[in-house]
Scaffold this motif. Sequence first.
Motif, PDB file in Angstrom:
ATOM      1  N   ALA A   1       0.823  -1.207   0.000  1.00 13.15           N
ATOM      2  CA  ALA A   1       0.000   0.000   0.000  1.00 13.15           C
ATOM      3  C   ALA A   1       0.860   1.261   0.000  1.00 13.15           C
ATOM      4  N   THR A   2       2.153   1.075  -0.193  1.00 12.85           N
ATOM      5  CA  THR A   2       3.068   2.199  -0.357  1.00 12.85           C
ATOM      6  C   THR A   2       4.047   1.840  -1.471  1.00 12.85           C
ATOM      7  N   THR A   3       4.764   2.823  -1.916  1.00 19.52           N
ATOM      8  CA  THR A   3       5.785   2.558  -2.920  1.00 19.52           C
ATOM      9  C   THR A   3       7.059   2.070  -2.243  1.00 19.52           C
ATOM     10  N   PRO A   4       7.933   1.385  -2.974  1.00 16.77           N
ATOM     11  CA  PRO A   4       9.206   0.953  -2.385  1.00 16.77           C
ATOM     12  C   PRO A   4      10.077   2.130  -1.937  1.00 16.77           C
ATOM     13  N   GLU A   5       9.801   3.323  -2.446  1.00 17.51           N
ATOM     14  CA  GLU A   5      10.584   4.505  -2.090  1.00 17.51           C
ATOM     15  C   GLU A   5      10.043   5.236  -0.859  1.00 17.51           C
ATOM     16  N   ALA A   6       8.883   4.854  -0.373  1.00 17.94           N
ATOM     17  CA  ALA A   6       8.300   5.510   0.802  1.00 17.94           C
ATOM     18  C   ALA A   6       9.218   5.306   2.006  1.00 17.94           C
ATOM     19  N   PRO A   7       9.156   6.203   2.992  1.00 19.49           N
ATOM     20  CA  PRO A   7       9.980   6.027   4.189  1.00 19.49           C
ATOM     21  C   PRO A   7       9.731   4.655   4.842  1.00 19.49           C
ATOM     22  N   LEU A   8      10.794   4.099   5.395  1.00 22.63           N
ATOM     23  CA  LEU A   8      10.734   2.759   5.975  1.00 22.63           C
ATOM     24  C   LEU A   8       9.600   2.607   6.988  1.00 22.63           C
ATOM     25  N   ALA A   9       9.499   3.526   7.936  1.00 24.20           N
ATOM     26  CA  ALA A   9       8.459   3.394   8.965  1.00 24.20           C
ATOM     27  C   ALA A   9       7.065   3.433   8.343  1.00 24.20           C
ATOM     28  N   ASP A  10       6.881   4.220   7.286  1.00 27.07           N
ATOM     29  CA  ASP A  10       5.586   4.242   6.595  1.00 27.07           C
ATOM     30  C   ASP A  10       5.306   2.889   5.951  1.00 27.07           C
ATOM     31  N   ARG A  11       6.309   2.309   5.302  1.00 30.16           N
ATOM     32  CA  ARG A  11       6.116   1.000   4.662  1.00 30.16           C
ATOM     33  C   ARG A  11       5.829  -0.071   5.711  1.00 30.16           C
ATOM     34  N   MET A  12       6.607  -0.061   6.805  1.00 32.99           N
ATOM     35  CA  MET A  12       6.394  -1.056   7.856  1.00 32.99           C
ATOM     36  C   MET A  12       5.027  -0.875   8.510  1.00 32.99           C
ATOM     37  N   GLY A  13       4.677   0.363   8.809  1.00 40.25           N
ATOM     38  CA  GLY A  13       3.393   0.635   9.443  1.00 40.25           C
ATOM     39  C   GLY A  13       2.222   0.270   8.564  1.00 40.25           C
ATOM     40  N   THR A  14       2.339   0.559   7.278  1.00 47.03           N
ATOM     41  CA  THR A  14       1.268   0.234   6.346  1.00 47.03           C
ATOM     42  C   THR A  14       1.116  -1.269   6.196  1.00 47.03           C
ATOM     43  N   GLU A  15       2.232  -1.974   6.115  1.00 49.11           N
ATOM     44  CA  GLU A  15       2.163  -3.430   6.012  1.00 49.11           C
ATOM     45  C   GLU A  15       1.514  -4.023   7.258  1.00 49.11           C
ATOM     46  N   ALA A  16       1.909  -3.518   8.421  1.00 53.04           N
ATOM     47  CA  ALA A  16       1.303  -3.980   9.676  1.00 53.04           C
ATOM     48  C   ALA A  16      -0.187  -3.651   9.699  1.00 53.04           C
ATOM     49  N   ALA A  17      -0.522  -2.429   9.309  1.00 60.01           N
ATOM     50  CA  ALA A  17      -1.926  -2.005   9.314  1.00 60.01           C
ATOM     51  C   ALA A  17      -2.764  -2.869   8.394  1.00 60.01           C
ATOM     52  N   MET A  18      -2.274  -3.126   7.193  1.00 59.01           N
ATOM     53  CA  MET A  18      -3.026  -3.942   6.241  1.00 59.01           C
ATOM     54  C   MET A  18      -3.259  -5.352   6.789  1.00 59.01           C
ATOM     55  N   ALA A  19      -2.265  -5.898   7.480  1.00 59.78           N
ATOM     56  CA  ALA A  19      -2.427  -7.232   8.063  1.00 59.78           C
ATOM     57  C   ALA A  19      -3.444  -7.209   9.204  1.00 59.78           C
ATOM     58  N   ILE A  20      -3.353  -6.191  10.043  1.00 54.79           N
ATOM     59  CA  ILE A  20      -4.269  -6.121  11.185  1.00 54.79           C
ATOM     60  C   ILE A  20      -5.690  -5.791  10.718  1.00 54.79           C
ATOM     61  N   VAL A  21      -5.818  -5.146   9.568  1.00 54.23           N
ATOM     62  CA  VAL A  21      -7.143  -4.949   8.973  1.00 54.23           C
ATOM     63  C   VAL A  21      -7.826  -6.306   8.810  1.00 54.23           C
ATOM     64  N   ASP A  22      -7.103  -7.281   8.293  1.00 50.87           N
ATOM     65  CA  ASP A  22      -7.679  -8.625   8.122  1.00 50.87           C
ATOM     66  C   ASP A  22      -8.065  -9.239   9.454  1.00 50.87           C
ATOM     67  N   VAL A  23      -7.246  -9.014  10.474  1.00 50.77           N
ATOM     68  CA  VAL A  23      -7.551  -9.547  11.809  1.00 50.77           C
ATOM     69  C   VAL A  23      -8.850  -8.935  12.325  1.00 50.77           C
ATOM     70  N   ILE A  24      -8.979  -7.631  12.197  1.00 46.20           N
ATOM     71  CA  ILE A  24     -10.179  -6.944  12.677  1.00 46.20           C
ATOM     72  C   ILE A  24     -11.406  -7.381  11.872  1.00 46.20           C
ATOM     73  N   ARG A  25     -11.268  -7.402  10.539  1.00 50.07           N
ATOM     74  CA  ARG A  25     -12.406  -7.794   9.696  1.00 50.07           C
ATOM     75  C   ARG A  25     -12.854  -9.218   9.966  1.00 50.07           C
ATOM     76  N   SER A  26     -11.929 -10.073  10.360  1.00 56.47           N
ATOM     77  CA  SER A  26     -12.253 -11.475  10.662  1.00 56.47           C
ATOM     78  C   SER A  26     -12.704 -11.660  12.107  1.00 56.47           C
ATOM     79  N   GLN A  27     -12.745 -10.568  12.851  1.00 56.31           N
ATOM     80  CA  GLN A  27     -13.097 -10.595  14.272  1.00 56.31           C
ATOM     81  C   GLN A  27     -12.232 -11.605  15.021  1.00 56.31           C
ATOM     82  N   GLU A  28     -10.921 -11.495  14.808  1.00 59.16           N
ATOM     83  CA  GLU A  28      -9.956 -12.415  15.401  1.00 59.16           C
ATOM     84  C   GLU A  28      -8.934 -11.703  16.286  1.00 59.16           C
TER      85      GLU A  28
END
Length: 183
Positions: free
Chosen positions: A104-131
């Motif tokens: 959800a970010t470009t490879p050139e985005a700041p590291l913390a943004d890329r890491m945070g977005t990747e974490a957020a996208m994964a936790i989105v699935d956790v929340i949507r699955s009510q897990e």
Amino acid sequence: MLFAPDTEVALRSVVNLLNTAANGEDSLATVEDLDAFLDAEGFSGSRTRTAAELRSVKRLRGELAALWSADEDTAAKAINKLLADAKALPQLVKHDQWDWHLHATTPEAPLADRMGTEAAMAIVDVIRSQEMDRMRVCAADDCDAVVLDLSRNRSKLYCDTGNCANRAHVAAYRARKAAGEGD
């Protein structure tokens, strides 16, 4: 399988990031520590390798730690903030050894943004699955590391940072022996 493979990888990376600060330790003390962590986790994309980048990843670690034990509504707000701050724009990508997955970010985005977005996208699935109950803190009294329970029967209680499960089982065995059980 409970989640998509890339979601599980991202969730495990979140656990590993959070546990770099478990039990009063900080295994992300230097830029070199961050390099080693990112290599172990297989993070790709640009890097500045600066103290500022390290500080931003540590700030992200704190935000994710608060999110880990939050209720669903609070977690959703935190996820939305992470995604908005990074100006996330989900897209399917294929790179290195990975087949199609979401970035959800470009490879050139700041590291913390890329890491945070990747974490957020994964936790989105956790929340949507009510897990969210699969996101835990280690059950050992002397440990504050986090646990991701991907077991079928939701039975994982202890972290992978040390010997918490082994110590708990030995203590329980000794208590039974002392009480005269299990002879």
